[in-house]
Design a protein around this motif. Structure first.
Motif, mmCIF file in Angstrom:
data_model
loop_
_atom_site.group_PDB
_atom_site.id
_atom_site.type_symbol
_atom_site.label_atom_id
_atom_site.label_comp_id
_atom_site.label_asym_id
_atom_site.label_seq_id
_atom_site.Cartn_x
_atom_site.Cartn_y
_atom_site.Cartn_z
ATOM 1 N N UNK A 1 0.380 -1.279 -0.152
ATOM 2 C CA UNK A 1 -0.171 0.062 0.013
ATOM 3 C C UNK A 1 0.980 1.471 -0.236
ATOM 4 N N UNK A 2 2.404 0.762 0.199
ATOM 5 C CA UNK A 2 2.551 2.019 0.408
ATOM 6 C C UNK A 2 3.559 2.664 -0.857
ATOM 7 N N UNK A 3 4.507 3.292 -1.727
ATOM 8 C CA UNK A 3 4.984 4.245 -2.392
ATOM 9 C C UNK A 3 6.245 4.678 -2.437
ATOM 10 N N UNK A 4 7.027 4.533 -3.321
ATOM 11 C CA UNK A 4 8.241 4.481 -3.829
ATOM 12 C C UNK A 4 8.027 5.605 -4.944
ATOM 13 N N UNK A 5 9.260 6.148 -5.093
ATOM 14 C CA UNK A 5 9.937 7.043 -6.093
ATOM 15 C C UNK A 5 11.372 6.767 -6.785
ATOM 16 N N UNK A 6 11.191 5.929 -8.154
ATOM 17 C CA UNK A 6 12.081 5.799 -8.921
ATOM 18 C C UNK A 6 12.715 6.776 -9.668
ATOM 19 N N UNK A 7 13.931 6.835 -9.813
ATOM 20 C CA UNK A 7 14.709 7.787 -10.808
ATOM 21 C C UNK A 7 15.972 7.440 -11.387
ATOM 22 N N UNK A 8 15.658 8.057 -12.738
ATOM 23 C CA UNK A 8 16.459 7.048 -14.136
ATOM 24 C C UNK A 8 17.513 8.486 -14.259
ATOM 25 N N UNK A 9 18.836 8.753 -14.428
ATOM 26 C CA UNK A 9 19.879 9.842 -14.588
ATOM 27 C C UNK A 9 20.189 9.605 -15.218
ATOM 28 N N UNK A 10 20.664 9.737 -16.717
ATOM 29 C CA UNK A 10 21.450 10.048 -17.920
ATOM 30 C C UNK A 10 22.276 10.504 -17.596
ATOM 31 N N UNK A 11 23.499 10.339 -18.175
ATOM 32 C CA UNK A 11 24.743 11.600 -18.333
ATOM 33 C C UNK A 11 25.516 10.894 -18.900
ATOM 34 N N UNK A 12 27.023 11.607 -19.176
ATOM 35 C CA UNK A 12 27.705 11.695 -19.870
ATOM 36 C C UNK A 12 27.364 12.362 -21.544
ATOM 37 N N UNK A 13 28.429 11.865 -22.578
ATOM 38 C CA UNK A 13 27.932 12.622 -24.302
ATOM 39 C C UNK A 13 26.893 12.089 -24.604
ATOM 40 N N UNK A 14 25.486 13.107 -24.536
ATOM 41 C CA UNK A 14 24.548 12.931 -24.676
ATOM 42 C C UNK A 14 24.202 13.517 -25.692
ATOM 43 N N UNK A 15 23.861 13.208 -27.270
ATOM 44 C CA UNK A 15 23.043 14.867 -27.758
ATOM 45 C C UNK A 15 21.682 14.455 -27.485
ATOM 46 N N UNK A 16 21.054 13.395 -27.826
ATOM 47 C CA UNK A 16 19.467 14.032 -27.152
ATOM 48 C C UNK A 16 19.310 12.375 -26.785
ATOM 49 N N UNK A 17 18.211 12.434 -26.503
ATOM 50 C CA UNK A 17 17.612 11.549 -25.774
ATOM 51 C C UNK A 17 16.616 10.784 -26.176
ATOM 52 N N UNK A 18 15.425 9.874 -26.635
ATOM 53 C CA UNK A 18 14.179 9.518 -27.491
ATOM 54 C C UNK A 18 13.485 9.047 -26.141
ATOM 55 N N UNK A 19 13.092 8.014 -26.353
ATOM 56 C CA UNK A 19 11.331 7.134 -26.193
ATOM 57 C C UNK A 19 13.145 6.259 -24.017
ATOM 58 N N UNK A 20 12.396 6.250 -23.166
ATOM 59 C CA UNK A 20 12.820 5.927 -21.714
ATOM 60 C C UNK A 20 11.724 4.986 -21.496
ATOM 61 N N UNK A 21 12.113 4.278 -20.985
ATOM 62 C CA UNK A 21 11.974 3.411 -19.903
ATOM 63 C C UNK A 21 11.901 2.480 -18.676
ATOM 64 N N UNK A 22 11.059 2.113 -18.448
ATOM 65 C CA UNK A 22 11.485 1.154 -17.046
ATOM 66 C C UNK A 22 11.053 -0.561 -17.000
ATOM 67 N N UNK A 23 12.100 -1.653 -16.971
ATOM 68 C CA UNK A 23 11.028 -2.835 -17.113
ATOM 69 C C UNK A 23 11.378 -3.466 -15.208
ATOM 70 N N UNK A 24 10.742 -4.473 -14.843
ATOM 71 C CA UNK A 24 11.607 -4.912 -13.407
ATOM 72 C C UNK A 24 11.914 -6.874 -13.453
ATOM 73 N N UNK A 25 12.661 -6.914 -13.060
ATOM 74 C CA UNK A 25 12.630 -8.311 -12.757
ATOM 75 C C UNK A 25 12.738 -9.160 -11.614
ATOM 76 N N UNK A 26 12.492 -10.303 -11.617
ATOM 77 C CA UNK A 26 12.374 -11.373 -9.892
ATOM 78 C C UNK A 26 12.851 -12.460 -10.205
ATOM 79 N N UNK A 27 13.241 -13.417 -9.476
ATOM 80 C CA UNK A 27 13.470 -14.024 -9.887
ATOM 81 C C UNK A 27 12.420 -15.701 -10.070
ATOM 82 N N UNK A 28 12.985 -15.612 -10.692
ATOM 83 C CA UNK A 28 12.212 -16.760 -11.485
ATOM 84 C C UNK A 28 11.237 -16.609 -12.888
#
Length: 121
Positions: free
Chosen positions: A15-42
Motif C-alpha cells: 500500500x506504500x509508495x516509492x519514486x524511482x529516478x533514472x538519470x542519464x549523463x555523459x556524452x549525450x546528444x539527445x534522448x528519445x524514449x525512456x522506460x522501466x523494466x523489472x525482473x524478479x527471481x524465477x
C-alpha cells in the motif's frame, strides 16, 4: 561514455509508495524514449512503463496501470517512476532504459544498473 543511474528503491509496506529516478549523463546528444523494466527471481524480465521524448505518449503494463506513473524532465535528462499502492508482487529489481543519441550521433539503447524494490510487511 553514457551512463544511466537508477535510484530510489527500497523496502516499503504493501500500500506504500516509492519514486524511482533514472538519470542519464555523459556524452549525450539527445534522448528519445525512456522506460522501466523489472525482473524478479524465477520470472522473465517484464516491461513496466515507457514514455516518449515529449512525454505526450506513455505506455504501461496492465499490472501497473492506475498505480504507477512514468514522467521525465528533459532539462535534467531524468525519468521517474512514481509507484503507488504497491503490492508484494511488485517486488523486483527495476531497471530503466533509454534510447540515447550519443555524441557520435549513434542511437544506442542504454540500461541502468538496477534498483531493488521490496514490498513486504
Amino acid at each position: 561514455q553514457v551512463q544511466l543511474v537508477d535510484s530510489g528503491g527500497g523496502l516499503v509496506q504493501p500500500g506504500g509508495s516509492l519514486r524511482l529516478s533514472c538519470a542519464a549523463s555523459g556524452s549525450i546528444f539527445s534522448i528519445n524514449a525512456m522506460g522501466w523494466y523489472r525482473h524478479s527471481p524465477g520470472k522473465e524480465r517484464e516491461f513496466v512503463a515507457a514514455i516518449s521524448w515529449s512525454g505526450a505518449n506513455t505506455n504501461y503494463a496492465d499490472s501497473v496501470k492506475g498505480r504507477f506513473t512514468i514522467s521525465r524532465d528533459n532539462a535534467k535528462n531524468t525519468a521517474y517512476l512514481q509507484m503507488n499502492s504497491l503490492k508484494p508482487e511488485d517486488t523486483a529489481v527495476y531497471y530503466c532504459d533509454g534510447d540515447i543519441v550519443n555524441s557520435a550521433r549513434a542511437t544506442v539503447r542504454y540500461w541502468g544498473q538496477g534498483t531493488q524494490v521490496t514490498v513486504s510487511s
